[in-house]
Design a protein around this motif. Structure first.
Motif, PDB file in Angstrom:
ATOM      1  N   THR A 217     -16.789 -33.621  10.271  1.00 39.39           N
ATOM      2  CA  THR A 217     -16.716 -33.541  11.863  1.00 39.39           C
ATOM      3  C   THR A 217     -15.858 -32.159  12.031  1.00 39.39           C
ATOM      4  O   THR A 217     -16.396 -31.633  13.305  1.00 39.39           O
ATOM      5  CB  THR A 217     -15.389 -34.680  12.119  1.00 39.39           C
ATOM      6  OG1 THR A 217     -15.874 -35.731  11.852  1.00 39.39           O
ATOM      7  CG2 THR A 217     -15.163 -34.724  13.639  1.00 39.39           C
ATOM      8  N   GLY A 218     -15.272 -31.520  10.996  1.00 39.46           N
ATOM      9  CA  GLY A 218     -14.698 -30.138  11.511  1.00 39.46           C
ATOM     10  C   GLY A 218     -15.750 -29.053  11.659  1.00 39.46           C
ATOM     11  O   GLY A 218     -15.669 -28.303  12.484  1.00 39.46           O
ATOM     12  N   SER A 219     -16.812 -29.199  10.768  1.00 40.66           N
ATOM     13  CA  SER A 219     -17.977 -28.111  10.662  1.00 40.66           C
ATOM     14  C   SER A 219     -18.706 -28.540  11.970  1.00 40.66           C
ATOM     15  O   SER A 219     -19.046 -27.482  12.658  1.00 40.66           O
ATOM     16  CB  SER A 219     -18.887 -28.604   9.776  1.00 40.66           C
ATOM     17  OG  SER A 219     -19.277 -29.665   9.484  1.00 40.66           O
ATOM     18  N   ALA A 220     -18.910 -29.759  12.447  1.00 40.23           N
ATOM     19  CA  ALA A 220     -19.624 -30.055  13.588  1.00 40.23           C
ATOM     20  C   ALA A 220     -18.964 -29.494  14.693  1.00 40.23           C
ATOM     21  O   ALA A 220     -19.459 -28.982  15.680  1.00 40.23           O
ATOM     22  CB  ALA A 220     -19.871 -31.601  13.844  1.00 40.23           C
ATOM     23  N   VAL A 221     -17.626 -29.590  14.778  1.00 36.36           N
ATOM     24  CA  VAL A 221     -16.701 -28.774  16.118  1.00 36.36           C
ATOM     25  C   VAL A 221     -16.893 -27.678  16.025  1.00 36.36           C
ATOM     26  O   VAL A 221     -16.912 -27.047  17.068  1.00 36.36           O
ATOM     27  CB  VAL A 221     -15.361 -29.592  15.901  1.00 36.36           C
ATOM     28  CG1 VAL A 221     -14.453 -28.934  16.865  1.00 36.36           C
ATOM     29  CG2 VAL A 221     -15.133 -31.200  16.026  1.00 36.36           C
ATOM     30  N   VAL A 222     -16.631 -27.021  14.971  1.00 38.32           N
ATOM     31  CA  VAL A 222     -16.722 -25.497  14.910  1.00 38.32           C
ATOM     32  C   VAL A 222     -18.299 -25.030  15.444  1.00 38.32           C
ATOM     33  O   VAL A 222     -18.220 -24.020  16.258  1.00 38.32           O
ATOM     34  CB  VAL A 222     -16.612 -24.839  13.471  1.00 38.32           C
ATOM     35  CG1 VAL A 222     -16.825 -23.499  13.455  1.00 38.32           C
ATOM     36  CG2 VAL A 222     -15.250 -25.222  13.104  1.00 38.32           C
ATOM     37  N   TRP A 223     -19.179 -25.797  14.918  1.00 39.39           N
ATOM     38  CA  TRP A 223     -20.422 -25.495  15.554  1.00 39.39           C
ATOM     39  C   TRP A 223     -20.594 -25.547  16.779  1.00 39.39           C
ATOM     40  O   TRP A 223     -21.129 -24.501  17.645  1.00 39.39           O
ATOM     41  CB  TRP A 223     -21.547 -26.006  14.579  1.00 39.39           C
ATOM     42  CG  TRP A 223     -23.034 -26.148  15.318  1.00 39.39           C
ATOM     43  CD1 TRP A 223     -23.799 -25.075  14.866  1.00 39.39           C
ATOM     44  CD2 TRP A 223     -23.570 -26.891  16.003  1.00 39.39           C
ATOM     45  NE1 TRP A 223     -24.989 -25.121  15.424  1.00 39.39           N
ATOM     46  CE2 TRP A 223     -24.990 -26.398  16.113  1.00 39.39           C
ATOM     47  CE3 TRP A 223     -23.154 -28.209  16.503  1.00 39.39           C
ATOM     48  CZ2 TRP A 223     -25.801 -26.935  16.951  1.00 39.39           C
ATOM     49  CZ3 TRP A 223     -24.285 -28.889  17.431  1.00 39.39           C
ATOM     50  CH2 TRP A 223     -25.470 -28.250  17.362  1.00 39.39           C
ATOM     51  N   TRP A 224     -20.284 -26.494  17.476  1.00 39.00           N
ATOM     52  CA  TRP A 224     -20.033 -27.061  18.955  1.00 39.00           C
ATOM     53  C   TRP A 224     -19.388 -25.952  19.769  1.00 39.00           C
ATOM     54  O   TRP A 224     -19.995 -25.678  20.886  1.00 39.00           O
ATOM     55  CB  TRP A 224     -19.934 -28.468  19.128  1.00 39.00           C
ATOM     56  CG  TRP A 224     -19.938 -28.936  20.505  1.00 39.00           C
ATOM     57  CD1 TRP A 224     -19.372 -29.244  21.392  1.00 39.00           C
ATOM     58  CD2 TRP A 224     -21.517 -29.071  21.060  1.00 39.00           C
ATOM     59  NE1 TRP A 224     -19.939 -29.576  22.641  1.00 39.00           N
ATOM     60  CE2 TRP A 224     -21.371 -29.411  22.347  1.00 39.00           C
ATOM     61  CE3 TRP A 224     -22.894 -28.925  20.600  1.00 39.00           C
ATOM     62  CZ2 TRP A 224     -22.122 -29.769  23.181  1.00 39.00           C
ATOM     63  CZ3 TRP A 224     -23.870 -29.359  21.504  1.00 39.00           C
ATOM     64  CH2 TRP A 224     -23.645 -29.738  22.812  1.00 39.00           C
ATOM     65  N   LEU A 225     -18.428 -25.687  19.321  1.00 42.34           N
ATOM     66  CA  LEU A 225     -17.736 -24.630  19.829  1.00 42.34           C
ATOM     67  C   LEU A 225     -18.172 -23.223  19.722  1.00 42.34           C
ATOM     68  O   LEU A 225     -18.186 -22.548  20.991  1.00 42.34           O
ATOM     69  CB  LEU A 225     -16.241 -24.460  19.001  1.00 42.34           C
ATOM     70  CG  LEU A 225     -15.096 -23.551  19.786  1.00 42.34           C
ATOM     71  CD1 LEU A 225     -14.503 -24.056  21.257  1.00 42.34           C
ATOM     72  CD2 LEU A 225     -13.946 -23.187  18.846  1.00 42.34           C
ATOM     73  N   ALA A 226     -19.009 -22.587  18.805  1.00 44.01           N
ATOM     74  CA  ALA A 226     -19.418 -21.605  18.989  1.00 44.01           C
ATOM     75  C   ALA A 226     -20.786 -21.759  19.747  1.00 44.01           C
ATOM     76  O   ALA A 226     -21.135 -20.584  20.524  1.00 44.01           O
ATOM     77  CB  ALA A 226     -20.211 -21.339  17.491  1.00 44.01           C
ATOM     78  N   LYS A 227     -21.521 -22.841  20.158  1.00 47.81           N
ATOM     79  CA  LYS A 227     -22.506 -23.025  20.868  1.00 47.81           C
ATOM     80  C   LYS A 227     -22.191 -23.221  22.271  1.00 47.81           C
ATOM     81  O   LYS A 227     -23.055 -22.492  23.328  1.00 47.81           O
ATOM     82  CB  LYS A 227     -23.230 -24.504  20.559  1.00 47.81           C
ATOM     83  CG  LYS A 227     -24.425 -24.119  19.327  1.00 47.81           C
ATOM     84  CD  LYS A 227     -25.294 -23.578  19.760  1.00 47.81           C
ATOM     85  CE  LYS A 227     -26.524 -23.969  18.882  1.00 47.81           C
ATOM     86  NZ  LYS A 227     -27.698 -23.081  19.160  1.00 47.81           N
ATOM     87  N   ASN A 228     -20.913 -23.167  22.768  1.00 51.73           N
ATOM     88  CA  ASN A 228     -20.580 -23.623  24.255  1.00 51.73           C
ATOM     89  C   ASN A 228     -19.760 -22.366  24.468  1.00 51.73           C
ATOM     90  O   ASN A 228     -18.729 -22.330  25.554  1.00 51.73           O
ATOM     91  CB  ASN A 228     -19.585 -24.735  24.239  1.00 51.73           C
ATOM     92  CG  ASN A 228     -20.851 -25.791  24.253  1.00 51.73           C
ATOM     93  OD1 ASN A 228     -21.254 -26.232  25.278  1.00 51.73           O
ATOM     94  ND2 ASN A 228     -20.895 -26.657  23.119  1.00 51.73           N
ATOM     95  N   ASN A 229     -19.675 -21.331  23.670  1.00 52.85           N
ATOM     96  CA  ASN A 229     -18.862 -20.002  24.108  1.00 52.85           C
ATOM     97  C   ASN A 229     -17.444 -20.315  24.178  1.00 52.85           C
ATOM     98  O   ASN A 229     -16.765 -19.631  25.266  1.00 52.85           O
ATOM     99  CB  ASN A 229     -19.547 -19.315  25.461  1.00 52.85           C
ATOM    100  CG  ASN A 229     -20.990 -19.014  25.510  1.00 52.85           C
ATOM    101  OD1 ASN A 229     -21.523 -18.801  24.453  1.00 52.85           O
ATOM    102  ND2 ASN A 229     -21.783 -19.419  26.475  1.00 52.85           N
ATOM    103  N   GLU A 230     -16.917 -20.894  23.194  1.00 56.96           N
ATOM    104  CA  GLU A 230     -15.539 -20.958  22.897  1.00 56.96           C
ATOM    105  C   GLU A 230     -14.904 -21.754  24.246  1.00 56.96           C
ATOM    106  O   GLU A 230     -13.853 -21.462  24.464  1.00 56.96           O
ATOM    107  CB  GLU A 230     -14.836 -19.519  22.782  1.00 56.96           C
ATOM    108  CG  GLU A 230     -15.636 -18.724  21.447  1.00 56.96           C
ATOM    109  CD  GLU A 230     -14.773 -17.734  21.300  1.00 56.96           C
ATOM    110  OE1 GLU A 230     -13.873 -17.160  22.386  1.00 56.96           O
ATOM    111  OE2 GLU A 230     -15.284 -16.713  20.199  1.00 56.96           O
ATOM    112  N   GLN A 231     -15.691 -22.515  24.823  1.00 52.34           N
ATOM    113  CA  GLN A 231     -14.996 -23.447  25.717  1.00 52.34           C
ATOM    114  C   GLN A 231     -14.242 -24.795  25.115  1.00 52.34           C
ATOM    115  O   GLN A 231     -14.841 -25.571  24.834  1.00 52.34           O
ATOM    116  CB  GLN A 231     -16.041 -23.949  26.890  1.00 52.34           C
ATOM    117  CG  GLN A 231     -16.831 -22.806  27.525  1.00 52.34           C
ATOM    118  CD  GLN A 231     -17.936 -23.544  28.578  1.00 52.34           C
ATOM    119  OE1 GLN A 231     -17.822 -24.866  28.905  1.00 52.34           O
ATOM    120  NE2 GLN A 231     -18.677 -22.454  28.963  1.00 52.34           N
TER     121      GLN A 231
END
Length: 357
Positions: A217-231
C-alpha cells in the motif's frame, strides 16, 4: 604474265602503230613500206609478250593475296541455357538461372578421348554459379544476379582441363508461386515481431505495476502521489482505493479499515449538496466541502483567488435556486472579511479548519 601486262603491251603497240602511220604519211612512204612497217611492229609486240611470259614474277603465285576467295566463318563456341534451377539457402526454394555460356577448347594430349566441349563448359559454369546461390536467401535474387555476372565473367579452366568457360547475360529469377510464398512469410514475420514487441511491453507494464507500484500500500501511495504532482490531500483521500487495489493485485484480503471506506474524490455531483460524510462519519458543511474543492484545485490557503472562487459559487447557487447554500457561503465570506487574521472565537473548537483557509 598477268592480264595487266598483256593490256599494257597491246596499248603500247597501238601507240607505236599510230606513230608509224603519221611518220609514213609525212614522209610519203612508198606502198611496199607500209606492210613492212606493220610486220615489224607485230614482231616487236610478239617478242615482248614471249619475253614477259618467260620472266619469273617478283611475287611468286603461292605468295600472292587472294582477296576474292571467301573468308571462312569464325567458329563460335557458345550455348544458351535457360531457367536452370539452382539451390538457395532455404530448402525447396530454387533460383532460376539463365545465361549465355562461352568456351574455348584446350589442346589435349594425343591419346585423350573425344569429349563434348559444350557439355563440359556448361557444367563448369553451373557449378561455379551453384557455389554462390547456395549461400544466398531466395528473396535476394537481384543481388545474386549481379554476383553471378561478376563471378562468371572470367574464363576459367574446368575440372577436366579440356575447356575454358565463362558466362554472359546472366539473369536470376524465382518462380511466381515461390515469390508469393516468400512475400506472405515476410508479412507474417513482421506482424509476429510487432506482436511480440507489444506482448513484452505489456508484460513489462504488468510487472511494473504488480511487482513495484502495487507491491504494498505504501508503494502505491508514493506512486499515486508522484502521479498527482504532490497533491497530498488528493492522495490521502484515495488511500482506501489504493489499499484495495494493492491487496487485489497480491491476491490478499483487503484490510478491515479499508473494506467499507468509500472514495471521497472523483464524485462531481452529490444527491444532497448541502451535506456529505467525512472519513470519521461526521457531517461536512457546504463551506468545508467548498474548501476541500479549492484545495483539490490547487488553490493555496493564502491564494486571493479563493475568495473570488467562493463568491462565484454563491452566485451560481442563487442561479440554481439554492438560496440556503448561497447564504451559507456569503456568511462565511463575511466572517472572513470581519476577522481576516482568524483571531475571533466564532469557530467552535473541533469544527475543523476556518472556511476558505
Amino acid at each position: 604474265m598477268s592480264s595487266g601486262h598483256k593490256t599494257m603491251t597491246a596499248f603500247l603497240a597501238l601507240i607505236a602503230g599510230l606513230v608509224l602511220a603519221i611518220i609514213g604519211l609525212y614522209a610519203q612512204w612508198p606502198l611496199w613500206a607500209w606492210p613492212a612497217a606493220l610486220g615489224g611492229l607485230v614482231a616487236v609486240a610478239a617478242g615482248a609478250l614471249i619475253t614477259a611470259n618467260r620472266r619469273r614474277p617478283v611475287v611468286p603465285p603461292e605468295r600472292r593475296a587472294e582477296p576474292d576467295l571467301p573468308i571462312p566463318p569464325v567458329e563460335r563456341w557458345e550455348q544458351v541455357v535457360r531457367h536452370v534451377a539452382l539451390p538457395s539457402l532455404l530448402d525447396d526454394y530454387d533460383f532460376l538461372v539463365s545465361a549465355t555460356v562461352r568456351w574455348l577448347p584446350v589442346d589435349a594430349p594425343a591419346n585423350a578421348p573425344l569429349v563434348s566441349t559444350g557439355g563440359l563448359a556448361v557444367d563448369s559454369v553451373l557449378e561455379r554459379a551453384r557455389r554462390i546461390t547456395v549461400q544466398q536467401p531466395p528473396h535476394r535474387s537481384t543481388l545474386v544476379q549481379h554476383q553471378l555476372n561478376g563471378e562468371l565473367a572470367t574464363m576459367v579452366t574446368d575440372a577436366s582441363g579440356r575447356v575454358m568457360a565463362m558466362a554472359e547475360n546472366v539473369s536470376v529469377t524465382l518462380s511466381d508461386p515461390d515469390r508469393e510464398r516468400l512475400e506472405k512469410l515476410a508479412t507474417v514475420r513482421k506482424d509476429e515481431a510487432v506482436w511480440e514487441h507489444e506482448r513484452k511491453w505489456e508484460q513489462s507494464k504488468r510487472a511494473y505495476l504488480g511487482d513495484d507500484v502495487l507491491k504494498t500500500t505504501g508503494s502505491a501511495v508514493v506512486w499515486w502521489l508522484a502521479k498527482n504532482n504532490e497533491q497530498i490531500d488528493k492522495t490521502v483521500s484515495d488511500i482506501g482505493v489504493l489499499a484495495r487495489l494493492s491487496s487485489a493485485a497480491r491476491d490478499e484480503p483487503v484490510p478491515d479499515e479499508h473494506v467499507h471506506q468509500p472514495p471521497v474524490s472523483h464524485q462531481p455531483y452529490e444527491e444532497h449538496p448541502r451535506a456529505s460524510t467525512t472519513e470519521e462519519g461526521a457531517t461536512a458543511s457546504v463551506t468545508q466541502q467548498l474548501d476541500l474543492l479549492m484545495q483539490s484545485a490547487g488553490l493555496a490557503a493564502d491564494d486571493p483567488r479563493r475568495v473570488l472562487f467562493a463568491r462565484r459559487m454563491a452566485e451560481v447557487a442563487k442561479l440554481a435556486d439554492l438560496p440556503e447554500v448561497a447564504e451559507e457561503i456569503e456568511d462565511a465570506l463575511a466572517r472572513r472579511a470581519a476577522d481576516p487574521l482568524g483571531l475571533g472565537d466564532d469557530d467552535p473548537a473541533g469544527a475543523g479548519p476556518r472556511p476558505f483557509e
